[in-house]
Design a protein around this motif. Structure first.
Motif, short mmCIF file in Angstrom:
data_model
loop_
_atom_site.label_atom_id
_atom_site.label_comp_id
_atom_site.label_asym_id
_atom_site.label_seq_id
_atom_site.Cartn_x
_atom_site.Cartn_y
_atom_site.Cartn_z
N ARG A 49 -20.96 -0.43 13.99
CA ARG A 49 -19.85 0.12 14.78
C ARG A 49 -20.24 0.25 16.26
NH1 ARG A 49 -15.23 2.04 13.19
NH2 ARG A 49 -15.87 2.18 11.02
N GLN A 50 -21.45 0.74 16.48
CA GLN A 50 -21.90 0.94 17.86
C GLN A 50 -22.08 -0.41 18.57
OE1 GLN A 50 -25.43 3.33 18.08
NE2 GLN A 50 -25.31 3.52 20.31
N ALA A 51 -22.69 -1.38 17.84
CA ALA A 51 -22.89 -2.72 18.41
C ALA A 51 -21.54 -3.33 18.80
CB ALA A 51 -23.61 -3.60 17.40
N ALA A 52 -20.55 -3.15 17.91
CA ALA A 52 -19.22 -3.72 18.17
C ALA A 52 -18.60 -3.08 19.41
CB ALA A 52 -18.31 -3.51 16.96
N GLY A 53 -18.73 -1.76 19.54
CA GLY A 53 -18.16 -1.05 20.69
C GLY A 53 -18.77 -1.53 21.99
N ILE A 54 -20.10 -1.66 22.01
CA ILE A 54 -20.77 -2.09 23.24
C ILE A 54 -20.40 -3.55 23.56
CG2 ILE A 54 -23.02 -2.55 24.30
CD1 ILE A 54 -24.11 -0.17 22.64
N ALA A 55 -20.41 -4.41 22.52
CA ALA A 55 -20.09 -5.83 22.73
C ALA A 55 -18.67 -6.00 23.26
CB ALA A 55 -20.27 -6.60 21.42
N ALA A 56 -17.72 -5.22 22.69
CA ALA A 56 -16.33 -5.33 23.14
C ALA A 56 -16.22 -4.95 24.61
CB ALA A 56 -15.43 -4.45 22.28
N ARG A 57 -16.98 -3.92 25.01
CA ARG A 57 -16.93 -3.51 26.42
C ARG A 57 -17.54 -4.56 27.33
NH1 ARG A 57 -19.26 2.14 25.95
NH2 ARG A 57 -19.97 1.87 28.07
N LEU A 58 -18.63 -5.17 26.86
CA LEU A 58 -19.32 -6.17 27.69
C LEU A 58 -18.49 -7.46 27.82
CD1 LEU A 58 -23.00 -5.84 26.43
CD2 LEU A 58 -22.14 -5.28 28.70
N VAL A 59 -17.92 -7.89 26.68
CA VAL A 59 -17.22 -9.19 26.66
C VAL A 59 -15.75 -9.04 27.05
CG1 VAL A 59 -16.66 -11.13 25.15
CG2 VAL A 59 -18.84 -10.02 24.93
N GLY A 60 -15.22 -7.84 26.89
CA GLY A 60 -13.84 -7.59 27.31
C GLY A 60 -12.82 -7.82 26.22
N GLY A 61 -13.19 -7.73 24.96
CA GLY A 61 -12.23 -7.96 23.89
C GLY A 61 -11.87 -6.69 23.14
N LYS A 62 -11.16 -6.86 22.02
CA LYS A 62 -10.75 -5.71 21.20
C LYS A 62 -11.92 -5.25 20.34
CE LYS A 62 -5.78 -6.03 20.90
NZ LYS A 62 -5.12 -7.30 20.82
N LYS A 63 -12.08 -3.93 20.21
CA LYS A 63 -13.21 -3.37 19.47
C LYS A 63 -13.15 -3.77 17.99
CE LYS A 63 -15.55 1.01 18.87
NZ LYS A 63 -15.53 2.42 19.10
N ASN A 64 -11.90 -3.78 17.46
CA ASN A 64 -11.75 -4.08 16.05
C ASN A 64 -12.20 -5.51 15.73
OD1 ASN A 64 -11.02 -3.47 13.40
ND2 ASN A 64 -9.11 -4.62 13.69
N GLN A 65 -11.84 -6.41 16.66
CA GLN A 65 -12.22 -7.83 16.47
C GLN A 65 -13.75 -7.96 16.48
OE1 GLN A 65 -10.90 -10.31 19.66
NE2 GLN A 65 -11.81 -12.15 18.78
N ALA A 66 -14.40 -7.25 17.43
CA ALA A 66 -15.86 -7.30 17.52
C ALA A 66 -16.49 -6.68 16.26
CB ALA A 66 -16.32 -6.55 18.78
N TYR A 67 -15.84 -5.64 15.73
CA TYR A 67 -16.36 -4.96 14.53
C TYR A 67 -16.34 -5.90 13.33
CZ TYR A 67 -16.74 -1.42 10.86
OH TYR A 67 -17.15 -0.70 9.76
N GLN A 68 -15.18 -6.59 13.16
CA GLN A 68 -15.06 -7.54 12.03
C GLN A 68 -16.13 -8.62 12.13
OE1 GLN A 68 -13.19 -6.86 9.56
NE2 GLN A 68 -12.16 -5.17 10.60
N ARG A 69 -16.32 -9.10 13.36
CA ARG A 69 -17.31 -10.18 13.58
C ARG A 69 -18.73 -9.67 13.31
NH1 ARG A 69 -18.32 -14.75 12.40
NH2 ARG A 69 -19.85 -15.78 13.70
N ALA A 70 -18.99 -8.43 13.74
CA ALA A 70 -20.33 -7.84 13.55
C ALA A 70 -20.64 -7.72 12.05
CB ALA A 70 -20.40 -6.48 14.22
N ILE A 71 -19.62 -7.36 11.24
CA ILE A 71 -19.83 -7.26 9.79
C ILE A 71 -20.21 -8.62 9.23
CG2 ILE A 71 -18.64 -6.87 7.59
CD1 ILE A 71 -17.07 -4.65 8.98
N GLN A 72 -19.49 -9.66 9.69
CA GLN A 72 -19.79 -11.02 9.20
C GLN A 72 -21.22 -11.41 9.55
OE1 GLN A 72 -16.84 -13.49 11.01
NE2 GLN A 72 -15.21 -12.81 9.64
N ILE A 73 -21.63 -11.13 10.81
CA ILE A 73 -22.98 -11.52 11.25
C ILE A 73 -24.03 -10.78 10.42
CG2 ILE A 73 -24.61 -11.40 13.20
CD1 ILE A 73 -22.21 -11.92 15.04
N ARG A 74 -23.80 -9.48 10.20
CA ARG A 74 -24.76 -8.70 9.41
C ARG A 74 -24.89 -9.29 8.00
NH1 ARG A 74 -26.47 -3.33 10.00
NH2 ARG A 74 -27.47 -4.25 11.76
N GLN A 75 -23.72 -9.72 7.43
CA GLN A 75 -23.76 -10.27 6.06
C GLN A 75 -24.50 -11.60 6.02
OE1 GLN A 75 -19.64 -10.22 5.07
NE2 GLN A 75 -19.68 -8.09 4.35
N GLU A 76 -24.39 -12.38 7.13
CA GLU A 76 -25.08 -13.67 7.18
C GLU A 76 -26.57 -13.42 7.08
OE1 GLU A 76 -23.94 -15.38 10.87
OE2 GLU A 76 -21.88 -15.65 10.24
#
Ligand code: SAM
Length: 286
Positions: A259-286
């Motif tokens: 959750r924290q990684a997604a929040g920081i990434a969304a702020r850095l890249v400029g996107g939606k937090k939820n989108q970054a969160y979903q992507r972060a879950i996928q990366i962690r699962q990989e």
């Protein structure tokens, strides 16, 4: 068919008149003008010709940008006596790049009725044939004469996502299109609407590059009155995975919770937090 005209006393009627084709004069506009105690007109000679053409003989009084504030008290006095007053401009809808705003405002403040008699306006006529999105648009009025004002308007308008609508006269159309090409980019889509409802009506869509060249090379296309309808800037794309992913990977490798990684990434890249969160879950699962 009967046409209803309000019998309320002490009312200002804001009456639209044709932008070229007299056939666009509405029956209701004719009735209200015929019934008015006074017709306020931007140019009494111009509107006098229209009224004569319609067989209407009513007193006319000039109301234009140079006298509209000093006329207010006298007009409000007439409304207080219960008069019906009609406001017209040279063409189209009053107040749309035309006089009348101080008067309408003063009527509201003094408690008099203000009633629209809607009809033609170059703005709406152009927008609805432009082939560009009409769900959101910004009307910018006349292209400003002063260079600094014009350039700052073009800068703002070029960034806006809504369809942009501008008025321009024949004197400056070539220069205006050339400048717009520099600010909006040569590829931006534009619909040039010229002499709407008149003999030489032209509606043409193309890129700013194509239309600038077309108007430059054909003197006939520079004559008359213009509405420029410009496509809005494309909405900013959501951050691509190829930008978001590396940022998320570094943060997750550093041991940050998803959750924290997604929040920081969304702020850095400029996107939606939820989108970054979903992507972060996928990366962690990989
Ligand atoms: N109040 C009017 C309206 O409702 O459209 C606009 C008045 S403004 C002083 C005049 C400008 O409107 C013109 O310079 C032109 O940009 C635009 N315009 C008016 N009639 C037009 C027409 N028939 N075709 C294209 N543009 C027109």
């Amino acid at each position: 068919m009967s046409i209803e005209v309000s019998n309320d006393k002490g009312c200002l009627y804001v009456v639209a008149t044709p932008i070229g084709n007299l056939g666009d004069m509405s029956r209701r506009a004719i009735e209200v003008l015929s019934d008015a105690d006074l017709v306020l007109a931007e140019d009494t000679r111009h509107s006098g010709r229209l009224l004569r053409h319609l067989g209407i003989e009513r007193p006319l009084l000039a109301l234009h940008e140079h006298n509209e504030r000093e006329r207010l008290a006298g007009i409000l006095e007439r409304l207080a006596q219960g008069q019906r007053i009609a406001l017209v401009s040279d063409a189209g809808t009053p107040l749309i790049s035309d006089p009348g705003y101080p008067l309408v405002r003063a009527c509201h403040e003094a408690g008099y009725g203000v009633s629209p008699i809607p009809g033609p306006s170059a703005l709406i006529a152009a927008l609805c044939v432009s082939g560009l999105p009409t769900d959101q648009f910004e009307f910018r009025g006349f292209v400003p004469r002063r260079e600094s004002t014009r350039h700052s308007l073009f800068e703002t308008a070029a960034r806006a996502n809504a369809t942009q609508v501008l008025y321009e006269s024949s004197h400056r159309i070539v220069e205006t299109l050339g400048e717009m090409r520099a600010f909006f980019g040569a590829e931006r889509q534009l619909t040039l609407c010229r002499e709407l409802t008149k003999l030489h009506e032209t509606v043409r869509m193309g890129s700013l590059d194509e239309l600038t060249e077309w108007v430059r090379s054909d003197p006939n296309q520079r004559k008359g009155e213009f509405v420029l309808v410009v496509a809005g800037a494309p909405a900013p794309e959501s951050p691509q995975d190829d930008v978001l992913d590396p940022v998320l990977r570094v943060l997750l490798e550093e041991g940050l919770p998803v959750r924290q990684a997604a929040g920081i990434a969304a702020r850095l890249v400029g996107g939606k937090k939820n989108q970054a969160y979903q992507r972060a879950i996928q990366i962690r699962q990989e």
